[in-house]
Write an enzyme that holds these catalytic residues in place. Structure first.
Site, mmCIF file in Angstrom:
data_model
loop_
_atom_site.group_PDB
_atom_site.id
_atom_site.type_symbol
_atom_site.label_atom_id
_atom_site.label_comp_id
_atom_site.label_asym_id
_atom_site.label_seq_id
_atom_site.Cartn_x
_atom_site.Cartn_y
_atom_site.Cartn_z
ATOM 1 N N ASN A 9 0.864 -1.185 0.000
ATOM 2 C CA ASN A 9 0.000 0.000 0.000
ATOM 3 C C ASN A 9 0.898 1.232 0.000
ATOM 4 O O ASN A 9 1.483 1.570 1.022
ATOM 5 C CB ASN A 9 -0.891 -0.032 1.251
ATOM 6 C CG ASN A 9 -1.704 1.243 1.427
ATOM 7 O OD1 ASN A 9 -1.801 2.052 0.502
ATOM 8 N ND2 ASN A 9 -2.278 1.415 2.611
ATOM 9 N N LYS A 11 0.081 4.242 -0.277
ATOM 10 C CA LYS A 11 -0.605 5.414 0.306
ATOM 11 C C LYS A 11 -0.403 6.640 -0.603
ATOM 12 O O LYS A 11 -0.330 6.487 -1.810
ATOM 13 C CB LYS A 11 -0.113 5.650 1.733
ATOM 14 C CG LYS A 11 -0.160 4.386 2.585
ATOM 15 C CD LYS A 11 -0.012 4.657 4.046
ATOM 16 C CE LYS A 11 0.034 3.337 4.797
ATOM 17 N NZ LYS A 11 -0.023 3.506 6.233
ATOM 18 N N HIS A 95 -9.478 0.858 4.549
ATOM 19 C CA HIS A 95 -8.233 1.029 5.304
ATOM 20 C C HIS A 95 -8.506 1.926 6.511
ATOM 21 O O HIS A 95 -9.316 2.847 6.442
ATOM 22 C CB HIS A 95 -7.154 1.650 4.404
ATOM 23 C CG HIS A 95 -5.806 1.636 5.026
ATOM 24 N ND1 HIS A 95 -5.409 2.584 5.938
ATOM 25 C CD2 HIS A 95 -4.773 0.770 4.890
ATOM 26 C CE1 HIS A 95 -4.179 2.290 6.331
ATOM 27 N NE2 HIS A 95 -3.767 1.205 5.714
ATOM 28 N N GLU A 97 -6.965 4.315 7.735
ATOM 29 C CA GLU A 97 -6.784 5.761 7.505
ATOM 30 C C GLU A 97 -8.017 6.351 6.833
ATOM 31 O O GLU A 97 -8.362 7.514 7.063
ATOM 32 C CB GLU A 97 -5.511 6.001 6.675
ATOM 33 C CG GLU A 97 -4.264 5.788 7.522
ATOM 34 C CD GLU A 97 -3.028 5.333 6.762
ATOM 35 O OE1 GLU A 97 -3.000 5.439 5.525
ATOM 36 O OE2 GLU A 97 -2.085 4.863 7.428
ATOM 37 N N GLU A 167 -5.508 -5.437 10.295
ATOM 38 C CA GLU A 167 -4.517 -4.405 10.574
ATOM 39 C C GLU A 167 -4.860 -3.719 11.892
ATOM 40 O O GLU A 167 -5.695 -2.798 11.914
ATOM 41 C CB GLU A 167 -4.517 -3.360 9.455
ATOM 42 C CG GLU A 167 -4.213 -3.928 8.095
ATOM 43 C CD GLU A 167 -3.591 -2.887 7.187
ATOM 44 O OE1 GLU A 167 -2.490 -3.127 6.708
ATOM 45 O OE2 GLU A 167 -4.195 -1.816 7.001
ATOM 46 N N GLY A 173 2.265 1.941 10.883
ATOM 47 C CA GLY A 173 3.198 3.058 10.769
ATOM 48 C C GLY A 173 3.836 3.460 12.090
ATOM 49 O O GLY A 173 4.472 4.509 12.197
ATOM 50 N N SER A 213 3.362 -2.420 10.362
ATOM 51 C CA SER A 213 4.827 -2.401 10.543
ATOM 52 C C SER A 213 5.495 -3.723 10.163
ATOM 53 O O SER A 213 6.420 -4.179 10.838
ATOM 54 C CB SER A 213 5.179 -1.992 11.979
ATOM 55 O OG SER A 213 4.672 -0.692 12.256
HETATM 56 C C1 PEP Z 1 -0.863 -0.060 6.080
HETATM 57 O O1 PEP Z 1 -1.031 1.133 5.998
HETATM 58 O O2 PEP Z 1 -1.648 -0.837 5.524
HETATM 59 C C2 PEP Z 1 0.283 -0.530 6.854
HETATM 60 C C3 PEP Z 1 0.253 -1.765 7.288
HETATM 61 O O3 PEP Z 1 1.274 0.373 7.093
HETATM 62 P P1 PEP Z 1 2.716 0.070 7.763
HETATM 63 O O4 PEP Z 1 3.255 -1.163 7.119
HETATM 64 O O5 PEP Z 1 3.543 1.285 7.445
HETATM 65 O O6 PEP Z 1 2.490 -0.097 9.217
#
Ligand code: PEP
Length: 251
Positions: A9, A11, A95, A97, A167, A173, A213
């Site tokens: 992703n 973003k 997602h 976000e 997630e 993040g 992460s």
């Molecule tokens: C995501 O935004 O789907 C995600 C898992 O981000 P990150 O790997 O940066 O934690």
């Protein structure tokens, strides 16, 4: 047997020329990879450039969002047939976000999942609890409402076309990852929910990705768990080497 899937992703990162460069590096470095399904999800404006690079390769293309209507007076929105025609096979839906900053709810997630399926796109449906929900012991109930309400009205054959991404919001993040065991407990719960709703045969075939992460050094621990079938990767998908390391570690 569920084939591992790693999805990146990107973003709101990578202009069209940067996307072309990153997609080119991934295509080159991953050309012999066949044990893992791979998807990259650039922003809308970079989809076409990325598509030209990965078309015909082992790397699939996904968008990060869609609107549920097909066309009309919805300024600023992008529909399923639009991303389909540009070359996408999949789309991230719900997602955290988008839930946090753009008002997405289980109801809008459900509409978008249905719109994606109508155009033969694979929805990567994101579920997961926020830190305060985890601390209140509500992880399972939050995930349950995301699954039940987000997937309401889907037929068994449609469930087989979706991918679920668990997630935990507190791990996105932040550098904090759920331990493989902690993540797997939730994955197993999701599979139990799917079993209750759609039967074991269907539930055993749905891929459930972990996101939060994920890095080259933690992917193999995650993948060794029974119900973790891959990863949705944010930050570490923005550099070719780290994304390649994750794909290789998942195989
Ligand atoms: C995501 O935004 O789907 C995600 C898992 O981000 P990150 O790997 O940066 O934690």
């Amino acid at each position: 047997m569920r084939k591992p899937l790693i999805a990146g992703n990107w973003k709101m990162n990578k202009t069209a020329s940067q996307a072309e460069e990153l997609a080119g590096a991934l295509k080159d470095k991953l050309k012999n990879e066949n044990k893992v399904d791979i998807i990259i999800c650039p922003p809308f404006t970079s989809l076409e450039a990325a598509c030209k690079v990965v078309k015909g390769s082992n790397i699939g293309l996904g968008a990060q969002n869609i609107y549920w209507e097909e066309e009309g007076a919805y300024t600023g929105e992008i529909s399923a047939p639009m991303i389909k025609e540009i070359g996408c096979q999949s789309v991230i839906i719900g997602h955290s976000e988008r839930r946090q900053f753009f008002g997405e709810t289980n109801e809008t997630v459900n509409r978008k999942v249905k719109a994606a399926l109508k155009f033969d796109l694979t929805p990567l449906v994101c579920v997961g609890e926020r830190l305060e929900e985890k601390e209140a012991g509500r992880t399972f109930s939050v995930v349950e409402s995301h699954i039940k309400e987000g997937l309401t009205g889907l037929k068994k054959e449609e469930i087989l076309k979706i991918v679920v991404a668990y997630e935990p919001v507190w791990a996105i993040g932040t550098g904090k990852t759920a331990t493989p065991q902690e993540a797997n407990e939730v994955h197993s719960h999701i599979r139990r929910l799917l079993t209750g709703l759609y039967g074991e045969e269907v539930a055993s075939r749905v891929r459930i990705l972990y996101g939060g992460s994920v890095k080259p050094d933690n992917i193999s621990g995650l993948m060794s768990e029974t119900d973790i079938d891959g990863a949705l990767v944010g930050g570490a998908s923005l550099q070719a080497d780290s994304f390649v390391g994750i794909v290789q570690g998942a195989g």
